[in-house]
Design a protein around this motif. Structure first.
Motif, PDB file in Angstrom:
ATOM      1  N   PHE A  64     -11.014  12.709  29.131  1.00 46.74           N
ATOM      2  CA  PHE A  64     -11.611  11.521  28.522  1.00 46.74           C
ATOM      3  C   PHE A  64     -11.530  11.698  27.011  1.00 46.74           C
ATOM      4  CE2 PHE A  64     -13.437  12.206  32.664  1.00 46.74           C
ATOM      5  CZ  PHE A  64     -13.302  10.962  33.254  1.00 46.74           C
ATOM      6  N   ALA A  65     -10.743  10.834  26.374  1.00 42.56           N
ATOM      7  CA  ALA A  65     -10.459  10.965  24.942  1.00 42.56           C
ATOM      8  C   ALA A  65     -11.081   9.808  24.173  1.00 42.56           C
ATOM      9  CB  ALA A  65      -8.953  11.004  24.706  1.00 42.56           C
ATOM     10  N   PHE A  66     -11.816  10.163  23.136  1.00 43.19           N
ATOM     11  CA  PHE A  66     -12.460   9.184  22.255  1.00 43.19           C
ATOM     12  C   PHE A  66     -11.808   9.333  20.890  1.00 43.19           C
ATOM     13  CE2 PHE A  66     -15.189  10.511  25.639  1.00 43.19           C
ATOM     14  CZ  PHE A  66     -15.776   9.346  26.114  1.00 43.19           C
ATOM     15  N   TRP A  67     -10.928   8.380  20.555  1.00 42.81           N
ATOM     16  CA  TRP A  67     -10.041   8.522  19.406  1.00 42.81           C
ATOM     17  C   TRP A  67     -10.706   8.077  18.118  1.00 42.81           C
ATOM     18  CZ3 TRP A  67      -6.700  11.370  21.614  1.00 42.81           C
ATOM     19  CH2 TRP A  67      -6.128  11.062  22.852  1.00 42.81           C
ATOM     20  N   THR A  68     -10.383   8.745  17.034  1.00 38.21           N
ATOM     21  CA  THR A  68     -10.758   8.294  15.708  1.00 38.21           C
ATOM     22  C   THR A  68      -9.658   7.413  15.123  1.00 38.21           C
ATOM     23  OG1 THR A  68     -11.436   8.979  13.483  1.00 38.21           O
ATOM     24  CG2 THR A  68      -9.763  10.320  14.531  1.00 38.21           C
ATOM     25  N   ALA A  69     -10.004   6.657  14.107  1.00 43.93           N
ATOM     26  CA  ALA A  69      -9.066   5.957  13.217  1.00 43.93           C
ATOM     27  C   ALA A  69      -8.055   5.067  13.935  1.00 43.93           C
ATOM     28  CB  ALA A  69      -8.338   6.969  12.330  1.00 43.93           C
ATOM     29  N   GLU A  70      -8.455   4.469  15.039  1.00 40.23           N
ATOM     30  CA  GLU A  70      -7.577   3.471  15.650  1.00 40.23           C
ATOM     31  C   GLU A  70      -7.406   2.285  14.722  1.00 40.23           C
ATOM     32  OE1 GLU A  70      -6.547  -0.186  17.931  1.00 40.23           O
ATOM     33  OE2 GLU A  70      -8.312   0.228  16.710  1.00 40.23           O
ATOM     34  N   GLU A  71      -8.511   1.884  14.093  1.00 37.55           N
ATOM     35  CA  GLU A  71      -8.467   0.721  13.212  1.00 37.55           C
ATOM     36  C   GLU A  71      -7.694   1.004  11.928  1.00 37.55           C
ATOM     37  OE1 GLU A  71      -9.224  -1.853  14.488  1.00 37.55           O
ATOM     38  OE2 GLU A  71     -11.065  -1.808  15.662  1.00 37.55           O
ATOM     39  N   ARG A  72      -7.340   2.247  11.680  1.00 36.55           N
ATOM     40  CA  ARG A  72      -6.549   2.616  10.502  1.00 36.55           C
ATOM     41  C   ARG A  72      -5.085   2.844  10.848  1.00 36.55           C
ATOM     42  NH1 ARG A  72     -12.061   2.045   9.910  1.00 36.55           N
ATOM     43  NH2 ARG A  72     -12.568   2.111   7.691  1.00 36.55           N
ATOM     44  N   GLY A  73      -4.685   2.482  12.054  1.00 31.65           N
ATOM     45  CA  GLY A  73      -3.284   2.626  12.423  1.00 31.65           C
ATOM     46  C   GLY A  73      -3.039   3.526  13.608  1.00 31.65           C
ATOM     47  N   LEU A  74      -3.955   3.577  14.564  1.00 31.54           N
ATOM     48  CA  LEU A  74      -3.820   4.396  15.778  1.00 31.54           C
ATOM     49  C   LEU A  74      -3.705   5.876  15.435  1.00 31.54           C
ATOM     50  CD1 LEU A  74      -1.120   2.241  17.674  1.00 31.54           C
ATOM     51  CD2 LEU A  74      -3.546   1.725  17.318  1.00 31.54           C
ATOM     52  N   LEU A  75      -4.389   6.314  14.388  1.00 31.31           N
ATOM     53  CA  LEU A  75      -4.115   7.640  13.829  1.00 31.31           C
ATOM     54  C   LEU A  75      -4.695   8.778  14.655  1.00 31.31           C
ATOM     55  CD1 LEU A  75      -4.521   6.951  10.009  1.00 31.31           C
ATOM     56  CD2 LEU A  75      -2.442   6.918  11.412  1.00 31.31           C
ATOM     57  N   GLY A  76      -5.858   8.600  15.265  1.00 31.86           N
ATOM     58  CA  GLY A  76      -6.415   9.670  16.079  1.00 31.86           C
ATOM     59  C   GLY A  76      -5.550   9.966  17.286  1.00 31.86           C
ATOM     60  N   SER A  77      -5.132   8.928  17.986  1.00 31.73           N
ATOM     61  CA  SER A  77      -4.257   9.125  19.145  1.00 31.73           C
ATOM     62  C   SER A  77      -2.886   9.614  18.715  1.00 31.73           C
ATOM     63  CB  SER A  77      -4.140   7.830  19.947  1.00 31.73           C
ATOM     64  OG  SER A  77      -3.645   6.776  19.146  1.00 31.73           O
ATOM     65  N   TYR A  87      -4.335   4.362   5.403  1.00 30.31           N
ATOM     66  CA  TYR A  87      -4.627   5.674   5.979  1.00 30.31           C
ATOM     67  C   TYR A  87      -3.383   6.211   6.666  1.00 30.31           C
ATOM     68  CZ  TYR A  87      -9.771   5.205   5.582  1.00 30.31           C
ATOM     69  OH  TYR A  87     -11.061   5.079   5.136  1.00 30.31           O
ATOM     70  N   ASP A  88      -3.300   7.525   6.733  1.00 29.92           N
ATOM     71  CA  ASP A  88      -2.271   8.191   7.524  1.00 29.92           C
ATOM     72  C   ASP A  88      -2.828   9.545   7.928  1.00 29.92           C
ATOM     73  OD1 ASP A  88       0.124   8.648   8.803  1.00 29.92           O
ATOM     74  OD2 ASP A  88       1.253   9.143   6.991  1.00 29.92           O
ATOM     75  N   VAL A  89      -2.216  10.168   8.917  1.00 30.37           N
ATOM     76  CA  VAL A  89      -2.557  11.562   9.173  1.00 30.37           C
ATOM     77  C   VAL A  89      -1.964  12.395   8.042  1.00 30.37           C
ATOM     78  CG1 VAL A  89      -2.686  11.277  11.660  1.00 30.37           C
ATOM     79  CG2 VAL A  89      -0.507  11.896  10.620  1.00 30.37           C
ATOM     80  N   VAL A  90      -2.599  13.501   7.716  1.00 29.21           N
ATOM     81  CA  VAL A  90      -2.073  14.389   6.675  1.00 29.21           C
ATOM     82  C   VAL A  90      -0.788  15.027   7.199  1.00 29.21           C
ATOM     83  CG1 VAL A  90      -2.490  16.498   5.372  1.00 29.21           C
ATOM     84  CG2 VAL A  90      -4.320  14.801   5.645  1.00 29.21           C
ATOM     85  N   ARG A  91       0.255  14.945   6.414  1.00 25.36           N
ATOM     86  CA  ARG A  91       1.565  15.442   6.829  1.00 25.36           C
ATOM     87  C   ARG A  91       2.027  16.569   5.908  1.00 25.36           C
ATOM     88  NH1 ARG A  91       3.535  11.706  10.480  1.00 25.36           N
ATOM     89  NH2 ARG A  91       2.508   9.659  10.400  1.00 25.36           N
ATOM     90  N   SER A 114       0.869  -1.176   0.000  1.00 28.38           N
ATOM     91  CA  SER A 114       0.000   0.000   0.000  1.00 28.38           C
ATOM     92  C   SER A 114       0.900   1.217   0.000  1.00 28.38           C
ATOM     93  CB  SER A 114      -0.927  -0.007   1.225  1.00 28.38           C
ATOM     94  OG  SER A 114      -0.159   0.074   2.415  1.00 28.38           O
ATOM     95  N   THR A 115       0.309   2.402  -0.039  1.00 33.77           N
ATOM     96  CA  THR A 115       1.113   3.620  -0.060  1.00 33.77           C
ATOM     97  C   THR A 115       0.546   4.646   0.910  1.00 33.77           C
ATOM     98  OG1 THR A 115       2.106   5.335  -1.458  1.00 33.77           O
ATOM     99  CG2 THR A 115      -0.179   4.722  -1.947  1.00 33.77           C
ATOM    100  N   LEU A 116       1.437   5.476   1.432  1.00 34.37           N
ATOM    101  CA  LEU A 116       1.053   6.609   2.270  1.00 34.37           C
ATOM    102  C   LEU A 116       1.530   7.923   1.661  1.00 34.37           C
ATOM    103  CD1 LEU A 116       1.690   5.168   5.856  1.00 34.37           C
ATOM    104  CD2 LEU A 116      -0.491   5.483   4.679  1.00 34.37           C
ATOM    105  N   GLN A 117       1.745   7.901   0.358  1.00 39.64           N
ATOM    106  CA  GLN A 117       2.087   9.120  -0.369  1.00 39.64           C
ATOM    107  C   GLN A 117       0.848   9.614  -1.131  1.00 39.64           C
ATOM    108  OE1 GLN A 117       5.487   8.375  -2.897  1.00 39.64           O
ATOM    109  NE2 GLN A 117       6.927   8.430  -1.187  1.00 39.64           N
ATOM    110  N   PRO A 118       0.572  10.925  -1.106  1.00 40.41           N
ATOM    111  CA  PRO A 118      -0.623  11.459  -1.768  1.00 40.41           C
ATOM    112  C   PRO A 118      -0.402  11.735  -3.248  1.00 40.41           C
ATOM    113  CG  PRO A 118       0.492  13.209  -0.595  1.00 40.41           C
ATOM    114  CD  PRO A 118       1.289  11.956  -0.324  1.00 40.41           C
ATOM    115  N   ASN A 119      -0.036  10.679  -3.982  1.00 46.23           N
ATOM    116  CA  ASN A 119       0.247  10.805  -5.415  1.00 46.23           C
ATOM    117  C   ASN A 119      -0.739   9.972  -6.230  1.00 46.23           C
ATOM    118  OD1 ASN A 119       2.561  12.361  -4.773  1.00 46.23           O
ATOM    119  ND2 ASN A 119       3.774  10.496  -4.518  1.00 46.23           N
ATOM    120  N   ASP A 120      -0.902  10.330  -7.507  1.00 39.34           N
ATOM    121  CA  ASP A 120      -1.821   9.598  -8.376  1.00 39.34           C
ATOM    122  C   ASP A 120      -1.273   8.238  -8.788  1.00 39.34           C
ATOM    123  OD1 ASP A 120      -3.559  11.744  -8.277  1.00 39.34           O
ATOM    124  OD2 ASP A 120      -2.785  12.652 -10.123  1.00 39.34           O
ATOM    125  N   VAL A 121       0.045   8.099  -8.717  1.00 37.12           N
ATOM    126  CA  VAL A 121       0.697   6.840  -9.091  1.00 37.12           C
ATOM    127  C   VAL A 121       1.724   6.494  -8.017  1.00 37.12           C
ATOM    128  CG1 VAL A 121       2.127   5.650 -10.784  1.00 37.12           C
ATOM    129  CG2 VAL A 121       0.381   7.261 -11.558  1.00 37.12           C
TER     130      VAL A 121
END
Length: 556
Positions: A371-384, A232-236, A119-126
């Motif tokens: 009290f923190a309710f995290w998003t995107a844990e299932e996508r790689g712990l991304l919210g936390s 998925y990744d956080v936007v960098r 898979s890729t975590l680069q925001p490119n078309d290819v």
């Protein structure tokens, strides 16, 4: 009744009867009916599987905020709101135009995802790798504190790093010099696939591939390929985007053929990689790959609420659970299309509500509680991960992170399961307060699977914050009815049938008495921390101790 020692040593002055009474009072405050109602709601079709960036997220965020307001908590997010915005990069590979290894001028086409999964975590078309050389780097560990460096200053710029899975001592026999250096069968962070990809990127590689084997990975190839080229990744920021155009795995059979075609013996090299004098091997093979990529930015949110401390409001105890699940999937045998994560982790969310309710009914704590309710844990712990990289409350003065992620639903237990034995002093707190409940602590049964590194608390651990995780599938609970055999039967059934599947749904068969015990245990631990001035820490040998020590002055 809240247990409020002035410092850790004061615990010794409190009678065991008082501690036990406090534990009983805390357990009584956790309401199983409330847990049931929360889980039934969040796991219902109305929330559409709670996937980030969907209508299901919108409904989930609204529900969470409404519940927190009703509990009387304060907004704990950014700019006085209830949320923290978390922009996510979502990528999806299409069918490859090119995918092959080449050695000696002869190309060996590869099937995706049967032979190789990437898979890729680069925001490119290819996503493209144009004939990059493969370099075998053993386990790919750089651990100066353990006297270990697999890279030996090899230049990986523009190359593809090939790794073995897990740690250098995972397959070591008794008497080998490496035996025990990386925790024996207990995985360290160096054994996690995320570490290997991060290390390859730090060294400028354009690709990273891990040789799959079920024992070392802890799961079969079916788990590897199940995301179907999605990531998925956080936007960098542009200068922080990974150098890896593609990252992923090679199947065991494909790896055997790859090494043999290059005139190399994978078994011999795997044995050599268990020695400190191992040096990277140029495989004289290249990888050519080209995939079309669909990519988008998904706007998601963490939800945060707080109780401000009365004496030291800048010192924070954070409880966490993830609100997200897997959204819509293929119908199961009962026609269910939503993978709604009733246990993973709607039950953890419900547990946080109950802990918050107990704190709201007690005198104001001395330290702040979040009290923190995290998003995107299932996508790689991304919210936390996004929060830990962009904290609303200073990381240096975050006392601890206490996480709930999958609780056992088979009834009362004589023990509590510890994840990450030997990491931090919070495990001693866990033993103390479990004893107050009349329970013992049992170590996780499969530490080689690295569960310590696979939940949201880890985003805090790698920044030095002491952490503790409650995860019911980490081992077989010694159930009051049926003992460890019944506990193992529950683990096997849940992980074998319903983990990340549509049948992770609320059931009338659930017995939440054990979950109540575990939630009450974490409430007691957090209450002790929130009403004292002590700072938990890391134990000698933990890879996170030195990180925490760098910020010691902030806590003096």
């Amino acid at each position: 009744m809240i247990f409020r020692p002035a410092a850790f040593a004061a615990v010794c002055l409190v009678s065991s009867a008082a501690i036990a009474q406090d534990a009983a009072d805390t357990t009584a405050q956790i309401d199983a009916d409330n847990l049931t109602e929360t889980v039934r709601t969040l796991a219902s079709d109305q929330f559409e599987g709670r996937a980030p960036g969907t209508v299901g997220e919108e409904r989930t965020i609204g529900y969470l905020i409404g519940r927190l307001q009703a509990l009387g908590l304060e907004p704990g997010g950014e700019d006085g709101t209830w949320t923290q915005r978390v922009p996510l990069l979502h990528t999806q590979l299409g069918e490859p135009a090119t995918l092959a290894f080449t050695h000696g001028g002869e190309a060996q086409p590869l099937d995706f995802p049967t032979d190789i999964y990437v898979s890729t975590l680069q925001p490119n078309d290819v996503a493209r790798i144009d004939g990059a050389p493969l370099v075998f780097v053993g386990y790919g560990v750089h651990a100066p504190e353990r006297g270990w460096d697999d890279f030996k200053d090899v230049d990986l710029t523009g190359k593809v790093a090939v790794f073995l899975v897990n740690d250098p001592d995972f397959h070591a026999a008794a008497g080998e010099p490496v035996a025990g250096k990386f925790g024996d069968r207990t995985m360290t962070y160096y054994g996690r696939w995320t570490y290997k990809f991060e290390e390859a990127a730090r060294r400028g590689a354009v690709g990273a591939l891990i040789v799959h084997e079920t024992e070392g990975a802890g799961y079969g190839w079916n788990v590897i390929e199940s995301p179907g080229g999605e990531n998925y990744d956080v936007v960098r920021a542009p200068d922080e985007v990974t150098s890896l155009a593609l990252q992923g795995w090679i199947s065991g059979e494909t790896a055997q053929a790859l090494f043999a075609d290059a005139g190399l013996d994978l078994a011999q090299l795997s044995e050599a990689a268990r020695r400190a004098d191992f040096a990277p091997v140029d495989m004289e093979t290249t990888l050519a790959a080209q995939f079309p990529v669909e990519h988008e930015v998904v706007q998601s949110q963490n939800v945060l609420a707080k109780i401000t401390g009365s004496a030291r409001p800048d010192e924070t105890v954070i409880y966490g659970a993830h609100w997200d699940a897997y959204g819509k999937g293929e119908p199961d045998t009962q026609g269910r299309i939503y993978r709604a994560g009733a246990n993973d982790d709607a039950l953890g969310v419900a547990g946080l509500f109950e802990i918050a309710r107990a704190f709201e009914a007690a005198p104001q704590p001395e330290r702040s509680i979040v009290f923190a309710f995290w998003t995107a844990e299932e996508r790689g712990l991304l919210g936390s991960e996004y929060y830990a990289a962009n904290p609303i409350y200073p990381i240096d003065k975050t006392v601890a992170n206490l996480g709930l992620d999958i609780l056992q639903t088979a009834g009362r237990a004589k023990d509590a399961i510890l994840v990450g034995k030997g990491q931090g002093t919070l495990e001693d707190d866990m033993a103390r307060f479990a004893a107050a409940q009349g329970r013992t602590v049992t170590e996780e049964s499969l530490p080689e699977r690295g569960l310590f590194y696979r939940a949201d608390h880890f985003s805090f651990a790698k920044r030095g914050v002491p952490v503790l995780l409650m995860m019911g599938i980490a081992g077989a609970s010694d159930l009051v009815e049926g003992g460890t055999a019944a506990g193992q039967a529950w683990v096997d059934d849940y992980t074998g049938r319903c983990y990340h599947a549509a049948c992770d749904a609320w059931s009338e068969d659930w017995n939440l008495a054990g979950a109540v015990q575990d939630i009450a245990l974490f409430h007691a631990i957090g209450s002790d921390l929130a009403n004292s001035d002590r700072w938990p820490g890391w134990k000698d040998g933990s890879e996170f101790k030195a990180i925490r020590e760098e910020s010691a002055a902030a806590r003096e």
